[in-house]
Design an enzyme around this catalytic site. Structure first.
Site, short mmCIF file in Angstrom:
data_model
loop_
_atom_site.label_atom_id
_atom_site.label_comp_id
_atom_site.label_asym_id
_atom_site.label_seq_id
_atom_site.Cartn_x
_atom_site.Cartn_y
_atom_site.Cartn_z
N ASN A 9 1.02 -1.11 -0.11
CA ASN A 9 0.02 -0.03 0.07
C ASN A 9 0.71 1.22 0.23
OD1 ASN A 9 -1.78 1.96 0.38
ND2 ASN A 9 -2.59 1.28 2.36
N LYS A 16 3.22 0.65 3.18
CA LYS A 16 3.08 -0.46 3.85
C LYS A 16 3.20 -1.67 3.23
CE LYS A 16 -0.06 2.36 6.68
NZ LYS A 16 -1.15 3.19 6.14
N ARG A 92 -2.32 -1.85 -3.67
CA ARG A 92 -3.36 -1.20 -3.52
C ARG A 92 -3.81 0.05 -4.41
NH1 ARG A 92 -5.04 2.80 1.21
NH2 ARG A 92 -7.19 2.82 1.03
N HIS A 181 -12.42 2.11 0.67
CA HIS A 181 -12.19 0.90 1.51
C HIS A 181 -13.03 -0.31 1.20
CE1 HIS A 181 -12.35 4.31 4.79
NE2 HIS A 181 -11.21 4.04 4.61
N HIS A 209 -16.53 0.74 9.02
CA HIS A 209 -14.90 0.69 8.80
C HIS A 209 -14.79 2.38 9.48
CE1 HIS A 209 -10.84 0.28 6.98
NE2 HIS A 209 -11.26 1.72 7.35
N ASN A 212 -9.05 6.48 10.70
CA ASN A 212 -8.77 7.88 10.54
C ASN A 212 -9.50 8.21 9.29
OD1 ASN A 212 -7.46 10.26 11.08
ND2 ASN A 212 -6.10 9.72 9.58
N ARG A 242 -11.12 14.80 7.69
CA ARG A 242 -12.00 15.04 6.68
C ARG A 242 -13.32 15.44 7.01
NH1 ARG A 242 -10.59 9.44 3.74
NH2 ARG A 242 -8.54 9.25 4.33
N GLY A 340 -9.16 1.08 13.00
CA GLY A 340 -8.70 1.32 14.47
C GLY A 340 -9.69 1.81 15.41
N GLU A 343 -12.34 -1.24 15.90
CA GLU A 343 -11.81 -2.59 16.55
C GLU A 343 -11.45 -2.31 17.88
OE1 GLU A 343 -8.44 -4.05 14.20
OE2 GLU A 343 -9.74 -3.73 12.41
N GLU A 392 -7.02 -5.94 5.22
CA GLU A 392 -7.04 -5.28 3.64
C GLU A 392 -5.87 -6.05 2.89
OE1 GLU A 392 -7.65 -1.39 5.51
OE2 GLU A 392 -8.61 -0.92 3.72
P1 AMP Z 1 -6.94 3.47 11.26
O1 AMP Z 1 -7.07 4.46 10.35
O2 AMP Z 1 -7.64 2.25 11.10
O3 AMP Z 1 -5.46 3.16 11.53
O4 AMP Z 1 -7.46 3.88 12.68
C1 AMP Z 1 -6.72 4.91 13.10
C2 AMP Z 1 -7.78 5.64 14.26
O5 AMP Z 1 -8.11 4.44 15.37
C3 AMP Z 1 -7.33 6.73 15.01
O6 AMP Z 1 -8.09 7.74 15.27
C4 AMP Z 1 -6.88 6.06 16.41
O7 AMP Z 1 -7.07 7.20 17.43
C5 AMP Z 1 -8.05 5.10 16.58
N1 AMP Z 1 -7.98 4.28 17.58
C6 AMP Z 1 -6.86 3.40 17.61
N2 AMP Z 1 -6.79 2.53 18.87
C7 AMP Z 1 -8.08 3.27 19.68
C8 AMP Z 1 -8.73 3.29 21.03
N3 AMP Z 1 -8.39 2.25 21.79
N4 AMP Z 1 -9.79 3.96 21.01
C9 AMP Z 1 -10.17 4.78 20.52
N5 AMP Z 1 -9.54 5.17 19.10
C10 AMP Z 1 -8.52 4.20 18.88
#
Ligand code: AMP
Length: 407
Positions: A9, A16, A92, A181, A209, A212, A242, A340, A343, A392
């Site tokens: 990616n 990544k 990707r 996504h 999903h 961020n 965004r 993030g 989950e 992914e």
């Molecule tokens: P991603 O783009 O899927 O990597 O997700 C990133 C987002 O997940 C960021 O806003 C992180 O703050 C959030 N995130 C990760 N761990 C936690 C958590 N334990 N509680 C709340 N948000 C989280």
């Protein structure tokens, strides 16, 4: 025989990667390079499965330096004995437009189409191509393929992708909803069907999903029929930086207020909005959540609004899609959280599900505290509620492997 496949990616300043043994789907190696092309050294990190994570500082003026380093550490860590063990690389690609209805080999003709689609994803598609070019050079014998974020949403009916503006903007300028996504929504809805014990082609799932970047998809009989992201990944929910959906004349008005051109306006709605703008200090949900819960935090009040609006928008889209599924005489089999926030944030999940009371959806508070793939359905709930960590890169590897075997 098994093959080693790299899933890649490439972002504008990042790369990544994960390596899988296929068809076993065994993850062998993962890592990332950040701050490529930036001033000063970037960070290159990697982790062989079962091994220690290694972090290096590295000058990476362009993607090819990161690719060369990756290939070097794959060999030096023992993950591969020689480069010819890597049989395929899956890349990707964010925007495949209406042209790509499936993953394809990275032929010159296909790469040219991805380049033509760059105006629809100016930050992403050129970076994705940079990744392809670097790997073509470094691994000329490996099969290279393109896996699109938009493909899964190509099953949307016109009513859900057409915008109510002059049709010439669609026919001539390709303006429509594409969503994003796709590999994540595809994977999580497939896993939901598996957990439901149903054939995926007869299961109806709403996938949230929440990372961020965040999007929600309505999946009916295994196919995407509607999704919250729009023309670009800026539409839909409130995201890290965004804005998501708002009255479009906000942007034309800002153009006057800020005396801004298109690039500046785009910068405002993609990089300076969302949780970052609302909280006044962070795009990271962990920070926003902490500040929202700490009355003494200097950004407490704004963070409370940011958190509440994020949750409300998620619940609103789920409700909308549930109503659409029910209007088709079908049942919402499952609602699945991933990425993030989806989950990891037990509080966001609980607040969202509590807002779905009108649908009869309930959460099991104890199960909600568990990590990993988990059924968090409450007693008497009308739909199952799952948490499913997204994969992914595995989806990219699956398609890259399929293309390798068909070549
Ligand atoms: P991603 O783009 O899927 O990597 O997700 C990133 C987002 O997940 C960021 O806003 C992180 O703050 C959030 N995130 C990760 N761990 C936690 C958590 N334990 N509680 C709340 N948000 C989280």
């Amino acid at each position: 025989m098994s093959d080693k496949i790299l899933a890649v990616n490439a972002g504008s300043s990042s790369l990544k990667f994960k390596m899988f043994l296929m068809p076993e789907e065994e993850e062998l190696f993962s890592g990332a390079a950040d701050r490529i092309g930036g001033p000063g050294a970037g960070e290159f990190s990697y982790k062989p499965t079962g091994g220690e994570k290694v972090k290096l500082e590295l000058d990476m003026p362009d993607h090819s330096v990161a690719v060369d380093k990756l290939l070097e550490v794959l060999v030096s860590s023992g993950a591969i004995a020689s480069l010819d063990e890597i049989k395929a690389v899956g890349h990707r690609v964010v925007q495949g437009g209406e042209y790509f209805k499936e993953s394809v080999p990275a032929t010159e003709a296909h790469i040219a189409v991805v380049e033509q689609l760059a105006p629809l994803a100016p930050l992403h598609n050129p970076a994705n191509i940079l990744g392809v070019r670097s790997f073509q050079k470094a691994l000329p014998e490996a099969s290279q393929s393109l896996i699109f974020d938009t493909v899964f949403h190509q099953t949307m009916p016109e009513i859900n992708y057409i915008f109510p503006i002059d049709r010439k903007y669609y026919t001539e300028n390709k303006v429509r909803r594409y969503g994003a996504h796709g590999t994540s929504h595809d994977y999580v809805s497939g896993e939901s069907a598996r957990l439901l014990g149903k054939d995926r082609n007869s299961s109806n799932v709403i996938v949230a999903h929440l990372g961020n970047g965040a999007s929600i998809t309505e999946i009916v009989d295994g196919k995407s029929v509607d999704t919250s992201m729009g023309f670009t990944p800026t539409g839909g929910l409130v995201m890290g930086t965004r804005s998501g959906d708002m009255d479009p004349t906000v942007v034309t008005y800002l153009q006057k207020v800020e005396n801004a051109d298109g690039d500046k306006l785009s910068d405002i709605v993609t990089k300076k909005s969302g949780l970052l703008a609302l909280s006044g200090f962070s795009n990271d949900m962990r920070d926003v959540e902490e500040a929202a819960n700490d009355a003494n935090h200097e950004h407490h009040a704004e963070s409370r609004v940011a958190w509440d609006l994020f949750v409300k928008k998620v619940a609103n889209f789920i409700t909308l899609y549930a109503a659409d599924i029910i209007a088709q005489g079908k049942k919402v089999d499952a609602i699945a959280f991933t990425a993030g926030i989806g989950e990891n944030s037990t509080t966001v999940r609980k607040a969202v599900i509590d807002r779905l009371a009108c649908l009869g959806v309930k959460i099991n508070n104890q199960a909600n505290e568990t990590r990993g793939t988990v059924d968090i359905t409450g007693e008497g709930s009308t739909s199952k509620v799952y948490v499913i960590p997204t994969e992914e890169e595995l989806m990219i590897s699956r398609d890259a492997y399929k293309i390798l075997k068909n070549s």
